[in-house]
Design a protein around this motif. Structure first.
Motif, PDB file in Angstrom:
ATOM      1  N   THR A 191      -7.460  -5.423   5.483  1.00 32.94           N
ATOM      2  CA  THR A 191      -7.532  -4.531   4.321  1.00 32.94           C
ATOM      3  C   THR A 191      -8.169  -3.222   4.754  1.00 32.94           C
ATOM      4  OG1 THR A 191      -9.674  -5.445   3.639  1.00 32.94           O
ATOM      5  CG2 THR A 191      -7.687  -6.460   2.710  1.00 32.94           C
ATOM      6  N   ALA A 214      -9.146   0.528   2.814  1.00 34.68           N
ATOM      7  CA  ALA A 214      -9.107   1.368   1.620  1.00 34.68           C
ATOM      8  C   ALA A 214      -8.473   2.721   1.913  1.00 34.68           C
ATOM      9  CB  ALA A 214     -10.517   1.547   1.061  1.00 34.68           C
ATOM     10  N   ASN A 261      -5.117   1.993   0.326  1.00 32.98           N
ATOM     11  CA  ASN A 261      -5.044   0.665  -0.290  1.00 32.98           C
ATOM     12  C   ASN A 261      -4.102  -0.260   0.499  1.00 32.98           C
ATOM     13  OD1 ASN A 261      -6.757   1.551  -2.404  1.00 32.98           O
ATOM     14  ND2 ASN A 261      -4.965   2.422  -3.470  1.00 32.98           N
ATOM     15  N   GLY A 311       0.827  -1.196   0.000  1.00 34.14           N
ATOM     16  CA  GLY A 311       0.000   0.000   0.000  1.00 34.14           C
ATOM     17  C   GLY A 311       0.859   1.243   0.000  1.00 34.14           C
TER      18      GLY A 311
END
Length: 815
Positions: A289, A291, A269, A254
């Motif tokens: 995860t 975003a 990310n 990320g």
């Protein structure tokens, strides 16, 4: 006119060309004739004078000046400040700087390269670093110079480091160990310029315990004006051990950024995947995860978008699955919006169970985020039935990394075939952070109601716990499983079997420190029932001190203190009991039915060892007992002595096993014991009853559970109706009674042979005295009137006659 101009231009160009040729020739001559090695001594002397360090350049020095200034050094070392210890050593280092930008006050580095670099960094407890003298400026800044200087302008086109090792010893930061760089490659490093970065490092830290390999591939972006660092398109991998987690394999990808001026952290990310072994729990794998994430403490902004956690693990071959979802959270100052939090936790295997939790939409502000209506439900299947609910108002303080559960209500039930049914209710408050935890709870375990409060601190070397509890009653027998039934009796082995031992490990006392205060109106565990129980204890440095252990038990009261030392594997117990029912105490503690009576017990004992048997064999100290109106079980000495006439005639010792139906009554009993190496020795036994007096001496081997004791019984009363005629045969005699064998089944032996021999010796002596008295014409002295009614009256009369006989014999010898 134009022809003349062209001529001057041509001449100027020719002159410039000639000047350049001369400059090139001079530069070539300088490069060809300059010998940097001649200046080694000057540089070494400057370092010694200005930095008080020793510089050694054992290899050649190479120098080039155009179009860039480049210096290459080999075999260079630098000592610590004012010490001969090595601070830095490098096999080869090169620095290339472009010349022309220096004229514009710009630093443009063509390349930085080093190989075989060894560096040491230390900071002591007072905060002094071994690099302070290198960072200290030669001359302090002038007060006229502006303090807000613009950041330096630099441009490094490449950095290459190979085989670098850094030794770290930072006492305040508790950092100790070595960091090694296999390689570090960095492209162009300049302000507001993206540069590729590859890192391959090896960590070997002893404090904290971190060992493994780190690989990083990212694009580095710097903004010197704001102190910002971005890691774009990051791929990070860690393999090794860290902070007690074994076999850790973590991959992170990320974009990460940090803004220094605002202290803001951002991520986009973000994907995290990890496998690890944590004790008996193996993660395989856990994924996170995200975003978008943003944390800006100065602007009071917190952003979370599409947070998802999935965890798969195995413990004792039982699968564990967990998940958490938080679609959105947006906090800015006093305003907050977002979606509800939800998740699940499930355990598989033979006894599966599942918990689900959720909350309402969040509220609050940046300083305190609230998750109202948090609810968790627990259900299970299989032979073990577990069910329950948890309700709370959850408060989160991001700046303090703190969590609080307000208005907490817990209801749970457990039914297991191997356990007794358990119902738990809790109400109160829980709060915690990375530094501490606090609680204030009230509830019940089945029918045992309680109140507890306390705190835990995690900042020290070991956690510190301070807790108090108050139980109306605590019956552990209603909470714990029944003990295993005793095994069926087996035939006695031909040879004594080895006694099973139980290890004693006090090392867990080193993992915690703090204090405990416990009160219970009634504390019940197995056969023990302690009323008005009070326990006060402290734990520090592996030493447990129980300053108060008090309550009412066995019909009386006890007051004791105890001590345990994990370093020496040593325990101590000191205390006393008043008006104790000795029969109940022995039945509970030793599982023995040996004695009756009430009285006072004192003890001061200590032991050391790594097992129960070793502690028994090393027991030392002292103990004492004073009882009244009781009995010694296993033998009826009064009845045995009434059989004296027949026993003396047989002249044989009589042995019998202890029988619980037999007992020897007493009105008073006192004894003290000196304990050493697991053996309790007594020499002052004093037992009184209407018919007998008992003394004795002997030893009890606690380690081997055996006894070797010799009682000395004498008749105190021979009144009629109580076997007086038989007891009269023992007048003036002491009857030895041996008690020996294992404590589980001791044997009593009345040594009638010794009594008979003593009786015969006394009879012969009396007859000789009578004959001598007749020869000397002495008359037997009549007993005094008071002696006639006393048991020892005849003995006193005979003693008086013996004294008279001695006097006459002396007169005869002196004639």
């Amino acid at each position: 006119m134009q022809g003349k101009q062209r001529t001057w231009i041509k001449r100027a160009l020719l002159a410039l060309g000639a000047l350049l040729l001369v400059l090139l020739a001079v530069a070539a001559w300088l490069v060809a004739t300059f010998d940097a090695n001649r200046y080694k001594g000057t540089l070494v002397e400057w370092v010694r004078e200005h930095k008080q360090r020793t510089l050694a350049i054992d290899g050649p020095v190479a120098l080039s000046v155009f179009p860039r200034l480049e210096v290459t050094l080999r075999q260079v070392s630098l000592s610590e400040h004012r010490r001969a210890d090595e601070f830095l050593r490098v096999e080869e280092a090169a620095l290339a700087v472009e010349v022309l930008p220096l004229l514009r006050q710009q630093l443009v580095v063509e390349r930085i390269a080093a190989r075989g670099l060894r560096l040491s960094y230390t900071r002591d407890a007072e905060g002094r670093r071994n690099i302070d003298d290198l960072l200290r400026p030669e001359q302090p800044d002038s007060p006229d110079e502006p303090r807000d200087r613009p950041p330096p302008q630099f441009d490094i086109k490449s950095v290459q480091l190979d085989d670098v090792r850094l030794r770290i010893g930072d006492v305040p930061a508790k950092l100790r160990g070595e960091v090694g760089l296999h390689s570090l490659s960095l492209g162009r490093l300049a302000d507001r310029t993206e540069s590729p970065l590859q890192l391959d490092a090896q960590l070997g830290l002893q404090e904290p315990a971190v060992e493994g390999r780190l690989k990083l591939d990212t694009r580095l972006w710097l903004d010197l004006a704001t102190g910002s660092i971005d890691l774009r398109g990051t791929e990070l991998n860690w393999q090794g051990h860290a902070f007690g987690v074994r076999d850790l394999d973590t991959r992170l990808s990320g974009t990460l950024s940090y803004q220094g001026q605002q202290g803001a952290v951002r991520a986009e990310n973000l994907q995290l995947e990890s496998r690890a072994l944590l004790g008996g729990l193996r993660l395989e794998p856990a994924t996170l995860t995200l975003a978008r994430f943003g944390y800006e403490p100065q602007a009071k902004v917190l952003t979370i978008e599409q947070l998802a956690l999935k965890l798969k693990a195995v413990r004792d071959k039982q699968p564990i699955d967990a998940s958490l979802q938080w679609p959105r959270l947006q906090v800015q100052g006093q305003s907050l919006s977002g979606s509800a939090l939800s998740g699940e936790l499930a355990l598989g295997g033979a006894q599966p169970w599942k918990a689900s939790f959720r909350s309402a939409a969040p509220s609050g502000n940046f300083d305190e985020l609230r998750l109202p209506g948090f609810e968790a439900t627990l259900a299970s299947s299989g032979s073990r039935q577990l069910s329950g609910t948890v309700h709370a108002e959850v408060g989160i303080q991001p700046a303090k990394a703190a969590l609080a559960l307000e208005a907490l209500k817990v209801q749970a039930r457990l039914q297991d075939p191997s356990l007794k049914p358990l119902a738990v209710t809790l109400e109160g408050r829980l709060a915690g952070s990375t530094q501490s935890a606090q609680w204030r709870l009230a509830g019940a375990l089945n029918d045992n109601r309680f109140h507890t409060e306390g705190q835990a601190l995690f900042a020290g070397t070991v956690p510190t716990l301070k807790a108090s509890g108050d139980f109306t009653s605590l019956d552990l027998n209603t909470l714990l499983p029944e003990p295993a039934p005793a095994p069926a009796a087996q035939p006695a082995p031909k040879a004594p079997a080895a006694v099973a031992d139980t290890p004693v490990d006090l090392s867990p006392l080193r993992q915690l420190q703090g204090s405990l205060s416990l009160k219970a109106g009634s504390l019940v565990w197995r056969p023990y029932e302690l009323k008005d129980a009070r326990i006060e204890a402290t734990l520090e440095g592996g030493m447990l001190r129980v300053s108060t252990l008090a309550g009412r038990i066995w019909g009386g009261s006890i007051a004791a203190s105890a001590f345990a030392d994990a370093r020496a594997q040593r325990v101590m117990l000191k205390g006393s009991g008043e008006n104790i029912d000795i029969d109940a105490a022995l039945r509970d503690v030793a599982r023995k039915d040996l004695m009756e009576g009430r009285g006072r017990i004192t003890l001061d004992l200590e032991a050391a060892g790594k097992s129960v048997n070793e502690m028994k064999s090393r027991l030392a100290g002292q103990a004492a007992v004073q009882l009244r109106d009781g009995a010694i079980k296993g033998i009826n000495l009064a009845r045995t002595l009434r059989e004296a006439k027949a026993a003396l005639g047989a002249r044989q010792d009589r042995q019998q096993q202890a029988r619980q139906t037999e007992k020897t009554d007493f009105s008073e009993l006192s004894a003290s014991f000196q304990v050493a190496e697991g053996v309790a020795r007594n020499r002052d036994l004093d037992v009184k009853s209407p018919f007998l007096r008992l003394g004795g001496e002997g030893a009890i081997d606690i380690g081997r559970s055996s006894i070797d004791y010799l009682l000395r019984a004498s008749v105190a009363n021979t009144s009629k109706g109580q076997g007086g005629d038989d007891l009269a045969a023992l007048r003036g005699l002491t009857v030895p009674v041996a008690l020996s064998g294992p404590l589980q089944a001791p044997a009593w032996q009345v040594q009638w042979s010794a009594v008979a021999a003593a009786a015969a010796e006394a009879a012969v002596k009396n007859k000789l005295e009578d004959k001598l008295r007749d020869k000397l014409g002495l008359e037997a002295a009549p007993p005094p009137p008071a002696a006639a009614s006393s048991p020892g009256g005849k003995q006193d009369a005979r003693k008086a006659a013996r004294e008279q006989l001695k006097e006459q014999l002396l007169k005869g010898l002196l004639k």
